[in-house]
Scaffold this motif. Sequence first.
Motif, PDB file in Angstrom:
ATOM      1  N   LEU A 114       0.821  -1.212   0.000  1.00  0.00           N
ATOM      2  CA  LEU A 114       0.000   0.000   0.000  1.00  0.00           C
ATOM      3  C   LEU A 114       0.856   1.263   0.000  1.00  0.00           C
ATOM      4  O   LEU A 114       0.428   2.313  -0.486  1.00  0.00           O
ATOM      5  CB  LEU A 114      -0.951  -0.012   1.191  1.00  0.00           C
ATOM      6  CG  LEU A 114      -1.974  -1.160   1.219  1.00  0.00           C
ATOM      7  CD1 LEU A 114      -2.854  -1.073   2.447  1.00  0.00           C
ATOM      8  CD2 LEU A 114      -2.817  -1.187  -0.050  1.00  0.00           C
ATOM      9  N   CYS A 115       2.073   1.160   0.540  1.00  0.00           N
ATOM     10  CA  CYS A 115       2.971   2.319   0.562  1.00  0.00           C
ATOM     11  C   CYS A 115       3.557   2.635  -0.816  1.00  0.00           C
ATOM     12  O   CYS A 115       4.242   3.660  -0.978  1.00  0.00           O
ATOM     13  CB  CYS A 115       4.105   2.092   1.558  1.00  0.00           C
ATOM     14  SG  CYS A 115       3.608   2.329   3.284  1.00  0.00           S
ATOM     15  N   GLN A 116       3.292   1.793  -1.803  1.00  0.00           N
ATOM     16  CA  GLN A 116       3.717   2.126  -3.167  1.00  0.00           C
ATOM     17  C   GLN A 116       2.924   3.315  -3.706  1.00  0.00           C
ATOM     18  O   GLN A 116       3.303   3.921  -4.717  1.00  0.00           O
ATOM     19  CB  GLN A 116       3.541   0.915  -4.087  1.00  0.00           C
ATOM     20  CG  GLN A 116       4.319  -0.326  -3.673  1.00  0.00           C
ATOM     21  CD  GLN A 116       5.788  -0.066  -3.514  1.00  0.00           C
ATOM     22  OE1 GLN A 116       6.441   0.495  -4.406  1.00  0.00           O
ATOM     23  NE2 GLN A 116       6.329  -0.433  -2.355  1.00  0.00           N
ATOM     24  N   GLY A 117       1.797   3.637  -3.060  1.00  0.00           N
ATOM     25  CA  GLY A 117       1.023   4.802  -3.462  1.00  0.00           C
ATOM     26  C   GLY A 117       0.203   4.615  -4.722  1.00  0.00           C
ATOM     27  O   GLY A 117      -0.127   5.575  -5.411  1.00  0.00           O
ATOM     28  N   MET A 118      -0.139   3.357  -5.012  1.00  0.00           N
ATOM     29  CA  MET A 118      -0.896   3.059  -6.228  1.00  0.00           C
ATOM     30  C   MET A 118      -2.241   2.406  -5.915  1.00  0.00           C
ATOM     31  O   MET A 118      -2.856   1.798  -6.792  1.00  0.00           O
ATOM     32  CB  MET A 118      -0.080   2.105  -7.118  1.00  0.00           C
ATOM     33  CG  MET A 118       1.197   2.684  -7.666  1.00  0.00           C
ATOM     34  SD  MET A 118       0.919   3.752  -9.094  1.00  0.00           S
ATOM     35  CE  MET A 118       0.522   2.550 -10.363  1.00  0.00           C
ATOM     36  N   SER A 119      -2.706   2.513  -4.670  1.00  0.00           N
ATOM     37  CA  SER A 119      -3.914   1.791  -4.270  1.00  0.00           C
ATOM     38  C   SER A 119      -5.087   2.679  -3.904  1.00  0.00           C
ATOM     39  O   SER A 119      -6.173   2.188  -3.617  1.00  0.00           O
ATOM     40  CB  SER A 119      -3.578   0.860  -3.087  1.00  0.00           C
ATOM     41  OG  SER A 119      -2.594  -0.091  -3.461  1.00  0.00           O
ATOM     42  N   GLY A 120      -4.881   3.970  -3.888  1.00  0.00           N
ATOM     43  CA  GLY A 120      -5.973   4.895  -3.622  1.00  0.00           C
ATOM     44  C   GLY A 120      -6.479   4.885  -2.202  1.00  0.00           C
ATOM     45  O   GLY A 120      -7.638   5.225  -1.941  1.00  0.00           O
ATOM     46  N   VAL A 121      -5.613   4.505  -1.248  1.00  0.00           N
ATOM     47  CA  VAL A 121      -6.044   4.424   0.150  1.00  0.00           C
ATOM     48  C   VAL A 121      -5.703   5.727   0.885  1.00  0.00           C
ATOM     49  O   VAL A 121      -4.869   6.514   0.431  1.00  0.00           O
ATOM     50  CB  VAL A 121      -5.388   3.236   0.879  1.00  0.00           C
ATOM     51  CG1 VAL A 121      -5.755   1.935   0.191  1.00  0.00           C
ATOM     52  CG2 VAL A 121      -3.875   3.390   0.968  1.00  0.00           C
ATOM     53  N   SER A 122      -6.329   5.882   2.034  1.00  0.00           N
ATOM     54  CA  SER A 122      -6.094   7.074   2.843  1.00  0.00           C
ATOM     55  C   SER A 122      -4.874   6.893   3.745  1.00  0.00           C
ATOM     56  O   SER A 122      -4.453   5.771   4.043  1.00  0.00           O
ATOM     57  CB  SER A 122      -7.323   7.358   3.714  1.00  0.00           C
ATOM     58  OG  SER A 122      -7.516   6.296   4.641  1.00  0.00           O
ATOM     59  N   TRP A 123      -4.341   8.018   4.187  1.00  0.00           N
ATOM     60  CA  TRP A 123      -3.254   7.995   5.171  1.00  0.00           C
ATOM     61  C   TRP A 123      -3.711   7.322   6.459  1.00  0.00           C
ATOM     62  O   TRP A 123      -2.934   6.603   7.105  1.00  0.00           O
ATOM     63  CB  TRP A 123      -2.788   9.424   5.435  1.00  0.00           C
ATOM     64  CG  TRP A 123      -1.613   9.516   6.362  1.00  0.00           C
ATOM     65  CD1 TRP A 123      -1.617   9.931   7.650  1.00  0.00           C
ATOM     66  CD2 TRP A 123      -0.258   9.166   6.054  1.00  0.00           C
ATOM     67  NE1 TRP A 123      -0.354   9.866   8.190  1.00  0.00           N
ATOM     68  CE2 TRP A 123       0.505   9.405   7.220  1.00  0.00           C
ATOM     69  CE3 TRP A 123       0.383   8.681   4.926  1.00  0.00           C
ATOM     70  CZ2 TRP A 123       1.880   9.180   7.272  1.00  0.00           C
ATOM     71  CZ3 TRP A 123       1.759   8.461   4.973  1.00  0.00           C
ATOM     72  CH2 TRP A 123       2.488   8.703   6.139  1.00  0.00           C
ATOM     73  N   ALA A 124      -4.966   7.510   6.821  1.00  0.00           N
ATOM     74  CA  ALA A 124      -5.490   6.905   8.056  1.00  0.00           C
ATOM     75  C   ALA A 124      -5.436   5.376   8.001  1.00  0.00           C
ATOM     76  O   ALA A 124      -5.191   4.724   9.018  1.00  0.00           O
ATOM     77  CB  ALA A 124      -6.927   7.374   8.293  1.00  0.00           C
ATOM     78  N   LEU A 125      -5.641   4.799   6.830  1.00  0.00           N
ATOM     79  CA  LEU A 125      -5.557   3.344   6.712  1.00  0.00           C
ATOM     80  C   LEU A 125      -4.131   2.862   6.962  1.00  0.00           C
ATOM     81  O   LEU A 125      -3.914   1.878   7.688  1.00  0.00           O
ATOM     82  CB  LEU A 125      -6.029   2.907   5.326  1.00  0.00           C
ATOM     83  CG  LEU A 125      -5.899   1.412   5.004  1.00  0.00           C
ATOM     84  CD1 LEU A 125      -6.692   0.572   5.983  1.00  0.00           C
ATOM     85  CD2 LEU A 125      -6.318   1.113   3.588  1.00  0.00           C
ATOM     86  N   LEU A 126      -3.160   3.537   6.362  1.00  0.00           N
ATOM     87  CA  LEU A 126      -1.764   3.159   6.597  1.00  0.00           C
ATOM     88  C   LEU A 126      -1.418   3.284   8.084  1.00  0.00           C
ATOM     89  O   LEU A 126      -0.721   2.431   8.648  1.00  0.00           O
ATOM     90  CB  LEU A 126      -0.828   4.038   5.767  1.00  0.00           C
ATOM     91  CG  LEU A 126      -0.990   4.001   4.245  1.00  0.00           C
ATOM     92  CD1 LEU A 126       0.132   4.793   3.584  1.00  0.00           C
ATOM     93  CD2 LEU A 126      -1.020   2.588   3.714  1.00  0.00           C
ATOM     94  N   GLN A 127      -1.896   4.327   8.713  1.00  0.00           N
ATOM     95  CA  GLN A 127      -1.631   4.513  10.143  1.00  0.00           C
ATOM     96  C   GLN A 127      -2.241   3.404  10.983  1.00  0.00           C
ATOM     97  O   GLN A 127      -1.644   2.945  11.969  1.00  0.00           O
ATOM     98  CB  GLN A 127      -2.172   5.864  10.599  1.00  0.00           C
ATOM     99  CG  GLN A 127      -1.360   7.061  10.124  1.00  0.00           C
ATOM    100  CD  GLN A 127      -1.950   8.364  10.628  1.00  0.00           C
ATOM    101  OE1 GLN A 127      -3.142   8.653  10.429  1.00  0.00           O
ATOM    102  NE2 GLN A 127      -1.133   9.174  11.285  1.00  0.00           N
TER     103      GLN A 127
END
Length: 516
Positions: free
Chosen positions: A116-129
């Motif tokens: 997901l950290c590749q930045g190609m999945s359209g997710v929010s910063w909150a999800l990564l956190q």
Amino acid sequence: MTQNVPPTLILFDGSPLQIEQITAIAQGQARVQLSPDPLFRSRIQRGADFLDRLLREDGVVYGVTTGYGDSCTVEIPPALIPDLPHHLYAYHGCGMGRFLTDVETRAVLACRLASLCQGMSGVSWALLQQLEHLIEHDILPRIPAEGSVGASGDLTPLSYVAAVLCGEREVLFRGQVVPAAQALQDTGATPLRLRPKEGLALMNGTAVMTALGCLAWQRADYVSRLACRITAANVVAIAGNAHHFDETLFAAKPHAGQQRAAARIRGDLVVEAQLRNSHRLQDRYSLRCAPHVIGVLEDALPFLRQLIEAELNSANDNPLIEPDEERVLHGGHFYGGHIALAMDTLKNTVANIADLLDRQLALLVDTRYSQGLPSNLSGSQGATQPINHGLKALQISASAWTAEALKQTMPASVFSRSTECHNQDKVSMGTIAARDALRVLELTEQVLAAMLIAARQAVPLRERIQPDVPVGPAMRAWIADLAGRVALVEEDRALDRDLHQLLSGIRAQTWSLYAD
């Protein structure tokens, strides 16, 4: 976590990660931190913002404004779009089998975060956190091992990760199985509400098979190294011919891994002192050809690393969201064929190590081939010698473990099934291949544990016959270490406790083996 050693901090910013970093996280030897770089965070946010704009402009995006899989022709009414991710992880909550171990689960979380950290999945910063929070506080989703066909990725097992992020299902936390919502509350987090596409981003990928692949690779690398040391011990014990590992000989067949295995074995021996055995020109294949067998695994490992790490450092869900060009890319990167190949290859090469060592043990226990060693490597010398059977049963068990490992080598990747209304009509079976590989490793490590007992037994027994037996310094120190762990078998005794202790040492990679 290793005592008194501060854990390494591994930064997740979309840069390439290595197998060793994932295994360090999995084993509690490293911490995870999302990069604080504003450019990294901005890239993540741009993907989420682009998706939001598409929704406002009535764009059609698979899994966001449509149903999933074969249901992609179903148009989702705008009012229901926010509920769609919940339905995805809800109906995939049908996993079975054992639960992934703590180590395996941490590896899964790290692998999904890396993708997901590749930045190609359209997710929010909150999800990564939230994913970072699970790893940091060791909140481990209870993930059933069975239920993935390896395309569209690891949907069912990863549904348990998605559900836990939202405060649903169960986790292992502080040694107890508790509701996910409780663990989040106890650590100051709140359940996430997944945004459009985030259910797919979490579940529609290869994180489980890749995580298991990382762990399997590291264990296989250690199996290879330990097999070299054990082979050298067996050459010493059986008074074998050390010239089978000659450097000039192996220069004539330049497989790098095979040469490396021969060099390791050669370095453990005192080659010139073996001239007294020159009357025995050729040992049996399990000794003479050991570098050729171990070398296959050695030569496979760099290639398999390439496959595993390329998958680890990929965006592997669908569709991909390209934030810079603002494109939605529908494809099939969830297909785990490379991991399937890696794991099918790994289990074959590792099982061959078990078979090699099992054959070496068969030579050691048989007086027809052991060059004067006592029957079954029994250390008994007194009046009870006739009723002592040494390692007779251990050799039977090692053969059983070997046979089961060999039986597991059928490639999983050739058993593709058409699933999900023929939408997923060609699938990788990568996760099954990875689980198979781990089972083969378990069995092979049990054979290695048996061989450690045999080495501890056979070298001292050779020294009874030949007090000046040539042993290299590294080998002598290693045999002394084994002697401190396992008593010589002089009177018959149960060996299961010794086996478990040695098996723990193998899995903890207790012995530092070779500098290459």
